[in-house]
Write an enzyme that holds these catalytic residues in place. Structure first.
Site, PDB file in Angstrom:
ATOM      1  N   SER A  80       0.841  -1.200   0.000  1.00  0.00           N
ATOM      2  CA  SER A  80       0.000   0.000   0.000  1.00  0.00           C
ATOM      3  C   SER A  80       0.875   1.249   0.000  1.00  0.00           C
ATOM      4  O   SER A  80       1.654   1.483   0.937  1.00  0.00           O
ATOM      5  CB  SER A  80      -0.908   0.012   1.228  1.00  0.00           C
ATOM      6  OG  SER A  80      -1.482   1.298   1.340  1.00  0.00           O
TER       7      SER A  80
ATOM      8  N   HIS B  11      -1.319  -1.092  -4.181  1.00  0.00           N
ATOM      9  CA  HIS B  11      -2.600  -0.706  -3.585  1.00  0.00           C
ATOM     10  C   HIS B  11      -2.579   0.804  -3.346  1.00  0.00           C
ATOM     11  O   HIS B  11      -1.651   1.347  -2.738  1.00  0.00           O
ATOM     12  CB  HIS B  11      -2.769  -1.465  -2.268  1.00  0.00           C
ATOM     13  CG  HIS B  11      -4.090  -1.279  -1.601  1.00  0.00           C
ATOM     14  ND1 HIS B  11      -5.229  -1.951  -1.982  1.00  0.00           N
ATOM     15  CD2 HIS B  11      -4.455  -0.496  -0.551  1.00  0.00           C
ATOM     16  CE1 HIS B  11      -6.228  -1.600  -1.197  1.00  0.00           C
ATOM     17  NE2 HIS B  11      -5.797  -0.702  -0.325  1.00  0.00           N
TER      18      HIS B  11
ATOM     19  N   ASP C  43      -4.569   3.851  -1.679  1.00  0.00           N
ATOM     20  CA  ASP C  43      -5.606   4.227  -0.720  1.00  0.00           C
ATOM     21  C   ASP C  43      -6.037   5.658  -0.940  1.00  0.00           C
ATOM     22  O   ASP C  43      -5.266   6.592  -0.693  1.00  0.00           O
ATOM     23  CB  ASP C  43      -5.070   4.063   0.712  1.00  0.00           C
ATOM     24  CG  ASP C  43      -5.031   2.610   1.120  1.00  0.00           C
ATOM     25  OD1 ASP C  43      -6.073   1.938   0.995  1.00  0.00           O
ATOM     26  OD2 ASP C  43      -3.959   2.142   1.541  1.00  0.00           O
TER      27      ASP C  43
ATOM     28  N   MET D 103      -8.357   8.630   0.142  1.00  0.00           N
ATOM     29  CA  MET D 103      -9.140   9.075   1.302  1.00  0.00           C
ATOM     30  C   MET D 103      -9.585  10.518   1.094  1.00  0.00           C
ATOM     31  O   MET D 103      -8.763  11.356   0.695  1.00  0.00           O
ATOM     32  CB  MET D 103      -8.294   8.984   2.563  1.00  0.00           C
ATOM     33  CG  MET D 103      -7.740   7.601   2.799  1.00  0.00           C
ATOM     34  SD  MET D 103      -6.687   7.606   4.251  1.00  0.00           S
ATOM     35  CE  MET D 103      -6.276   5.871   4.346  1.00  0.00           C
TER      36      MET D 103
ATOM     37  N   HIS E 230      -8.361   1.784  -3.887  1.00  0.00           N
ATOM     38  CA  HIS E 230      -9.335   1.571  -2.805  1.00  0.00           C
ATOM     39  C   HIS E 230      -9.889   2.933  -2.415  1.00  0.00           C
ATOM     40  O   HIS E 230      -9.203   3.731  -1.779  1.00  0.00           O
ATOM     41  CB  HIS E 230      -8.597   0.875  -1.639  1.00  0.00           C
ATOM     42  CG  HIS E 230      -9.398   0.751  -0.395  1.00  0.00           C
ATOM     43  ND1 HIS E 230      -8.818   0.490   0.836  1.00  0.00           N
ATOM     44  CD2 HIS E 230     -10.735   0.823  -0.176  1.00  0.00           C
ATOM     45  CE1 HIS E 230      -9.762   0.425   1.753  1.00  0.00           C
ATOM     46  NE2 HIS E 230     -10.930   0.636   1.174  1.00  0.00           N
TER      47      HIS E 230
ATOM     48  N   MET F 257     -11.903   5.248  -0.319  1.00  0.00           N
ATOM     49  CA  MET F 257     -12.592   5.481   0.956  1.00  0.00           C
ATOM     50  C   MET F 257     -13.156   6.888   0.857  1.00  0.00           C
ATOM     51  O   MET F 257     -12.600   7.852   1.405  1.00  0.00           O
ATOM     52  CB  MET F 257     -11.581   5.349   2.106  1.00  0.00           C
ATOM     53  CG  MET F 257     -11.142   3.920   2.332  1.00  0.00           C
ATOM     54  SD  MET F 257      -9.545   3.805   3.174  1.00  0.00           S
ATOM     55  CE  MET F 257      -8.464   3.905   1.771  1.00  0.00           C
TER      56      MET F 257
ATOM     57  N   MET G  55     -12.018  -5.419   5.218  1.00  0.00           N
ATOM     58  CA  MET G  55     -11.113  -4.542   5.974  1.00  0.00           C
ATOM     59  C   MET G  55     -10.792  -5.194   7.320  1.00  0.00           C
ATOM     60  O   MET G  55     -11.695  -5.614   8.052  1.00  0.00           O
ATOM     61  CB  MET G  55     -11.755  -3.173   6.217  1.00  0.00           C
ATOM     62  CG  MET G  55     -11.869  -2.276   4.995  1.00  0.00           C
ATOM     63  SD  MET G  55     -10.302  -1.938   4.166  1.00  0.00           S
ATOM     64  CE  MET G  55      -9.343  -1.138   5.447  1.00  0.00           C
TER      65      MET G  55
ATOM     66  N   ASP H  20      -6.869  -6.110   4.230  1.00  0.00           N
ATOM     67  CA  ASP H  20      -6.191  -4.809   4.229  1.00  0.00           C
ATOM     68  C   ASP H  20      -6.215  -4.222   5.637  1.00  0.00           C
ATOM     69  O   ASP H  20      -7.286  -3.943   6.175  1.00  0.00           O
ATOM     70  CB  ASP H  20      -6.944  -3.899   3.231  1.00  0.00           C
ATOM     71  CG  ASP H  20      -6.333  -2.528   3.082  1.00  0.00           C
ATOM     72  OD1 ASP H  20      -5.237  -2.291   3.604  1.00  0.00           O
ATOM     73  OD2 ASP H  20      -6.972  -1.690   2.411  1.00  0.00           O
TER      74      ASP H  20
HETATM   75  C1  DX5 Z   1      -6.344   1.677   5.811  1.00  0.00           C
HETATM   76  C2  DX5 Z   1      -5.881   1.431   4.382  1.00  0.00           C
HETATM   77  C3  DX5 Z   1      -4.819   0.421   4.276  1.00  0.00           C
HETATM   78  C4  DX5 Z   1      -3.545   0.784   4.948  1.00  0.00           C
HETATM   79  C5  DX5 Z   1      -2.865  -0.468   5.366  1.00  0.00           C
HETATM   80  O1  DX5 Z   1      -7.206   2.751   5.803  1.00  0.00           O
HETATM   81  O2  DX5 Z   1      -6.978   1.012   3.593  1.00  0.00           O
HETATM   82  O3  DX5 Z   1      -4.555   0.064   2.915  1.00  0.00           O
HETATM   83  O4  DX5 Z   1      -2.696   1.531   4.120  1.00  0.00           O
HETATM   84  O5  DX5 Z   1      -1.753  -0.105   6.075  1.00  0.00           O
HETATM   85  P1  DX5 Z   1      -1.026  -1.060   7.082  1.00  0.00           P
HETATM   86  O6  DX5 Z   1      -0.596  -2.265   6.314  1.00  0.00           O
HETATM   87  O7  DX5 Z   1       0.102  -0.219   7.551  1.00  0.00           O
HETATM   88  O8  DX5 Z   1      -2.008  -1.412   8.162  1.00  0.00           O
HETATM   89 ZN    ZN Z   2      -6.661   0.077   1.459  1.00  0.00          ZN
END
Ligand code: DX5
Ligand code: ZN
Length: 244
Positions: free
Chosen positions: A6, A31, A33, A35, A64, A66, A135, A173
């Site tokens: 990620s 990956h 993320d 946000m 992904h 969010m 998740m 994840d």
């Molecule tokens: C959480 C994200 C994850 C995160 C995972 O909100 O969706 O993808 O980056 O990070 P680690 O592996 O550090 O928990």
């Molecule tokens: Zn993620």
């Protein structure tokens, strides 16, 4: 099995080098993320940055989202070159049109479920998704501890996949390191996102190998679905076209 570092855990001051590091580590996917500061209490990066990083690697881009309003971001991320977009089941009534839209953009589609949400939220969409993201932390931040109570949801996802004879990937994840990855593999996961567990390691290749070893030596590790990169679109279309 798919291993997906990620990017959230990368050193943002040197992103190009970080992507190259992931690319050369033996990982399968990257990956991403996304946000929005509303669906989750954090902001990460957007399509402009993804587009800038696209030429750096051939890695499959696993986005992904969010985000409370993914509909405004689907086309920009498709143009930026992502391969798969996952949206959240908590968006409820928006889920079906969003999945349809992702598919219509020629991308694979995924559906994510947060730790407190019931699995019934995802069940209606299982026949039309390429990936179910269970998740294993509450989304928003990297570096959190794995929530063991999510493991039965992975088992349920695997049970439904076999009972309904479907081929979606089961991705996990949050807090994924060799020990927790192994626990998830035993429960039926086949796609493993890891941020801090990989990017914080000076030798990412060794960390990827260690993760793979932990997963593949899990006693009943599932085999990878037979069509790992074929979009579900090629297998089964959504049941009906939404109004918009
Ligand atoms: C959480 C994200 C994850 C995160 C995972 O909100 O969706 O993808 O980056 O990070 P680690 O592996 O550090 O928990
Ligand atoms: Zn993620």
């Amino acid at each position: 099995m798919i291993v997906a570092p990620s990017l959230l855990a990368a050193n943002f001051a040197r992103l190009e080098r970080e992507v190259l590091r992931a690319s050369r580590s033996g990982a399968d996917w990257l990956h991403l993320d996304i946000m929005d500061g509303h669906f989750v209490p954090n902001v990460s990066f957007g399509p402009g940055l993804v587009r800038a990083l696209r030429p750096v690697t051939k890695l499959f881009f696993d986005a992904h989202l969010m985000c409370s309003r993914p509909e405004i971001l689907l086309e920009p991320f498709a143009r930026a070159g992502v391969n798969l977009i996952t949206i959240h089941a908590e968006l409820d009534k928006q889920v079906e049109p969003l999945l349809w839209k992702i598919r219509s953009l020629g991308l694979q589609c995924g559906l994510a479920i947060n730790p407190p949400s019931p699995m019934r939220l995802v069940k209606p969409y299982l026949p039309v998704i390429d990936l179910l993201l269970v998740m294993t932390v509450n989304p928003g931040f990297g570096g959190q501890s794995f929530i063991h109570e999510t493991v039965p949801k992975i088992q349920q996802a695997a049970r439904w996949r076999s009972e309904l004879n479907l081929g979606y990937r089961i991705e996990v994840d949050g807090g994924i390191v060799p020990e927790t990855a192994r626990e998830c593999a035993l429960a039926g996961a086949d796609t493993f996102v890891s941020g801090t567990g990989l990017f914080a390691e000076p030798n990412m290749s060794a960390a990827v190998r260690k993760l793979r070893r932990a997963i593949s030596t899990a006693p009943s590790a599932p085999s990878t679905p037979s069509t790992p990169s074929a979009p579900a679109a090629a297998r089964k279309p959504p049941r009906r076209k939404p109004a918009r």
